[in-house]
Design a protein around this motif. Structure first.
Motif, mmCIF file in Angstrom:
data_model
loop_
_atom_site.group_PDB
_atom_site.id
_atom_site.type_symbol
_atom_site.label_atom_id
_atom_site.label_comp_id
_atom_site.label_asym_id
_atom_site.label_seq_id
_atom_site.Cartn_x
_atom_site.Cartn_y
_atom_site.Cartn_z
ATOM 1 N N ALA A 339 1.006 -1.133 0.112
ATOM 2 C CA ALA A 339 0.042 0.082 0.069
ATOM 3 C C ALA A 339 0.867 1.195 -0.066
ATOM 4 O O ALA A 339 0.570 2.307 -0.353
ATOM 5 C CB ALA A 339 -0.835 -0.004 1.360
ATOM 6 N N ASP A 340 2.033 1.307 0.246
ATOM 7 C CA ASP A 340 2.894 2.556 0.574
ATOM 8 C C ASP A 340 4.034 2.370 -0.713
ATOM 9 O O ASP A 340 5.065 3.083 -0.763
ATOM 10 C CB ASP A 340 3.766 2.544 1.763
ATOM 11 N N ALA A 341 3.598 1.809 -1.700
ATOM 12 C CA ALA A 341 4.478 1.927 -3.041
ATOM 13 C C ALA A 341 3.724 2.218 -4.177
ATOM 14 O O ALA A 341 2.496 1.913 -4.109
ATOM 15 C CB ALA A 341 5.238 0.132 -3.139
ATOM 16 N N PRO A 342 4.197 2.757 -5.165
ATOM 17 C CA PRO A 342 3.766 3.264 -6.412
ATOM 18 C C PRO A 342 2.917 1.869 -7.037
ATOM 19 O O PRO A 342 3.489 0.652 -6.886
ATOM 20 C CB PRO A 342 4.727 3.985 -7.420
ATOM 21 N N ARG A 343 2.036 2.148 -7.890
ATOM 22 C CA ARG A 343 1.427 1.043 -8.563
ATOM 23 C C ARG A 343 2.346 0.299 -9.536
ATOM 24 O O ARG A 343 2.176 -0.815 -9.831
ATOM 25 C CB ARG A 343 0.231 1.759 -9.273
ATOM 26 N N ALA A 344 3.226 0.949 -10.132
ATOM 27 C CA ALA A 344 4.103 0.298 -11.212
ATOM 28 C C ALA A 344 5.094 -0.459 -10.498
ATOM 29 O O ALA A 344 5.648 -1.240 -11.109
ATOM 30 C CB ALA A 344 4.769 1.466 -11.931
ATOM 31 N N GLN A 345 5.307 -0.361 -9.013
ATOM 32 C CA GLN A 345 6.328 -1.340 -8.398
ATOM 33 C C GLN A 345 5.528 -2.497 -8.060
ATOM 34 O O GLN A 345 6.134 -3.295 -7.298
ATOM 35 C CB GLN A 345 7.014 -0.628 -7.296
ATOM 36 N N ALA A 346 4.271 -2.874 -8.171
ATOM 37 C CA ALA A 346 3.627 -3.956 -8.018
ATOM 38 C C ALA A 346 4.181 -5.233 -8.667
ATOM 39 O O ALA A 346 4.783 -5.212 -9.755
ATOM 40 C CB ALA A 346 2.057 -3.969 -8.008
ATOM 41 N N TRP A 347 4.112 -6.303 -8.118
ATOM 42 C CA TRP A 347 4.750 -7.467 -8.821
ATOM 43 C C TRP A 347 3.875 -8.056 -9.963
ATOM 44 O O TRP A 347 2.616 -7.642 -10.078
ATOM 45 C CB TRP A 347 4.816 -8.643 -7.853
ATOM 46 N N SER A 348 4.400 -8.925 -10.870
ATOM 47 C CA SER A 348 3.718 -9.151 -12.221
ATOM 48 C C SER A 348 2.707 -10.481 -11.579
ATOM 49 O O SER A 348 3.256 -11.275 -10.403
ATOM 50 C CB SER A 348 4.550 -9.486 -13.022
ATOM 51 N N THR A 349 2.032 -11.063 -12.497
ATOM 52 C CA THR A 349 1.255 -12.246 -12.133
ATOM 53 C C THR A 349 1.974 -13.333 -11.753
ATOM 54 O O THR A 349 2.048 -14.207 -10.760
ATOM 55 C CB THR A 349 -0.046 -12.477 -13.172
#
Length: 593
Positions: A339-349
């Motif tokens: 929740a405290d990171a940009p959306r682009a830093q989310a892991w891939s599937t």
């Protein structure tokens, strides 16, 4: 006088540090053995009918201490005359020796103030050697007792348990680093550990696996507690039937308390599906209890289900592995879409699936290891198989956590990445956003902020009963629709200067006010600030006059007639309004003749 060289002094200090680490290991083992011996001696003294003398009590205490390290014991005095093995380890007793060995290794590896400590490998070897020396002495002492240690189990698992606890202590003293691996390890693993991304993913998988194992243990303990509550009468009869005096009942209570973690693992194995063995010909699963169980008379075993097919309440135990799989999925999704990171830093599937599978594998390995030590033979006949079957419990945990955990982790990741629910990420900058998109978004945000500030500062407050913007837009639309193709001059949304009661002096009127431009928005009036009213001006003038000591004149009275012969200074000339020129400012100097 002979002066020692720095090299000789360093060698002497290193030797002293290794000797101190050796002593620390021996003292840790002695503390564990001594505390358990004191407890056994107290029970023996308080017993009204002791079976042996002080020597037999000391040997029995040494055997129980070795059992806490995983050593197998042999009970020679049986009714059949055949020695019976006792290999079920009370897991609560394991905590004491493991913690003492861990602490000794940690203290030995930490450098003292003023001089460096020993090497990590040296501290590990010295503490382990000192501890195993006491283990060897205890095994020799317990050889002639009622619980004799099995020599084959002194190397594995006793030495392995001590070495593992000492290694964990040294690792803690070093700051718990995740790498680098030793030089003799495979090169592929060394390169993988060196990558930060791999370390982050491995740490997330370990945390998720630990969460899954913890939920399994908690669920198993809950199942045991519910079963004991349903069969409280049978558990009380077993407790009172094992001992008639208070000292014996206290000993039974301590034994039952030390076996509570074992019972929790039995409940976890029951919920996973494979269940546990109650002898060579009986197995308890959620589907029912098959065969004839060989159950000793013990309070905790009153939680064993009744013989026959299982009921719906027995099938409710399957909720335990479901909860463990959801815990693995939740902890993985938290790291996959923080929740405290940009959306682009989310892991891939793919990364989410990979880490979830790795966590499921770790949960299965931990479950198999714990269930392997939770049971063990208690005799040579029907009781030679007693407890969970680890090679069935481990794969069952893998199937549950991977089959439910992977889809749940993906769904949780999508839920945390949903667009409407991204409210907590609005203040987080998009680190991987393209520059053009970032500049456009910043421009839109700045324009919106400026517009909001202008609406808050310029113009009077809008009232819900006077939507002047709507009237201006309607007038503009009517002007555009005039016949003949030419736009008829629409009436301005601004009231005439001489008729508007709220008109402020100095209001600017644009030349295109009231035109049929769809994007046109006339300026609102300047706010009527009480700062410029006569009462406030007189009060400020009086304050300044008092501060000047009477040097200032009185407040000038308002003129009865306008000073400017061209007309009132507070109103604009109609010709200027028609030409689009601003009204003259009375505070500014006039034109030069």
């Amino acid at each position: 006088m002979t002066q020692r060289s720095p090299k000789a002094t360093a060698e002497r200090n290193r030797t002293l540090d290794l000797a101190s680490a050796l002593v620390r290991g021996a003292v840790a083992a002695g503390l564990g053995l001594g505390s358990l011996t004191v407890l056994v001696m107290v029970l023996w003294i308080s017993s009204p009918y002791p079976d042996s003398g002080p020597g037999g009590v000391l040997r029995a205490a040494a055997g129980v201490w070795l059992l806490a390290h995983g050593a197998g014991l042999v009970r020679p005095d049986t009714l059949s005359g055949v020695p019976a093995p006792v290999s079920m380890v009370p897991l609560l007793l394991v905590l004491g020796p493991v913690w003492l060995a861990h602490r000794a290794a940690r203290d030995a590896a930490e450098p003292e103030e003023g001089r460096p400590g020993p090497s990590l490998a040296g501290a590990f070897c010295a503490v382990t050697a000192g501890y195993l020396l006491v283990v060897a002495g205890a095994a020799a002492c317990a050889r002639g007792g009622s619980l004799r240690p099995d020599p084959d189990t002194l190397v594995f698992p006793v030495a392995l348990v001590v070495a593992g606890a000492a290694a964990a202590g040294v690792w803690t003293a070093a700051g718990r680093p995740f790498g680098p691996l030793p030089s003799w390890s495979p090169l592929v693993l060394q390169e993988a550990i060196a990558r930060t991304l791999f370390r982050d993913r491995a740490e997330a998988a370990c945390r998720s696996a630990a969460a899954g194992v913890t939920v399994l243990l908690g669920g198993g303990a809950l199942l045991v507690a519910v079963a004991l509550g349903r069969n409280a009468g049978a558990a009380q009869d077993a407790f009172l039937g094992l001992a008639g005096d208070w000292s014996g009942r206290f000993a039974v209570l301590l034994l039952a308390a030390s076996l509570v973690p074992n019972a929790a693992l039995w409940g976890a194995a029951y919920g996973l599906g494979p269940g546990f063995s109650l002898g060579t010909g009986a197995t308890a699963t959620p589907l029912g209890l098959d065969g004839t169980p060989a159950v000793p008379h013990f309070p905790l075993l009153a939680a064993v289900p009744d013989q026959g097919p299982g009921s719906l309440l027995n099938g409710a135990a399957l909720a335990v592995p479901v909860a463990a799989a959801l815990a693995v999925a939740w902890f993985t999704a938290r790291r996959a879409a923080p929740a405290d990171a940009p959306r682009a830093q989310a892991w891939s599937t793919r990364e989410t699936v990979r880490v979830t599978l790795l966590a499921a594998l770790g949960c299965a390995a931990g479950t198999a290891l714990l269930t392997a030590v939770a049971g063990g033979p208690l005799g040579t006949g029907a009781l030679r198989e007693f407890g969970p079957v680890w090679w069935l419990a481990g794969p069952a945990a893998l199937v549950w956590t991977s089959g439910i955990g992977v889809p749940a982790a993906l769904l949780l990741r999508l839920w945390r990445l949903r667009t409407p629910g991204w409210a907590w990420r609005r203040d987080v900058p998009e680190a991987d956003e393209p520059p053009a998109t970032a500049r456009a978004a910043a421009a839109v945000e700045a324009e919106a902020e400026e517009k909001a500030e202008a609406e808050a500062v310029i113009g009077r407050r809008r009232r819900w009963w006077a939507p002047w913007r709507g009237r201006g837009a309607a007038a503009g639309a009517a002007g555009d629709a005039a016949p003949g193709g030419n736009a008829a001059p629409a009436a301005s949304s601004l009231p005439a200067p001489g008729t508007a009661p709220d008109a402020a002096p100095g209001a600017l009127v644009g030349a295109g006010a009231g035109r049929g431009d769809a994007g046109f928005e006339p300026y609102d009036f300047l706010p009527t600030d009480p700062w410029h009213e006569n009462d406030f001006r007189e009060a400020r003038w009086a304050s300044l006059k008092r501060g000047s000591g009477g040097l200032m004149a009185d407040f000038p009275a308002a003129p009865a007639s306008p000073v400017d012969p061209a007309g009132p200074a507070d109103f604009a000339d109609p010709a200027d309004l028609a030409a689009g020129r601003p009204a003259p400012d009375p505070d500014r100097p006039g034109p030069t003749p």
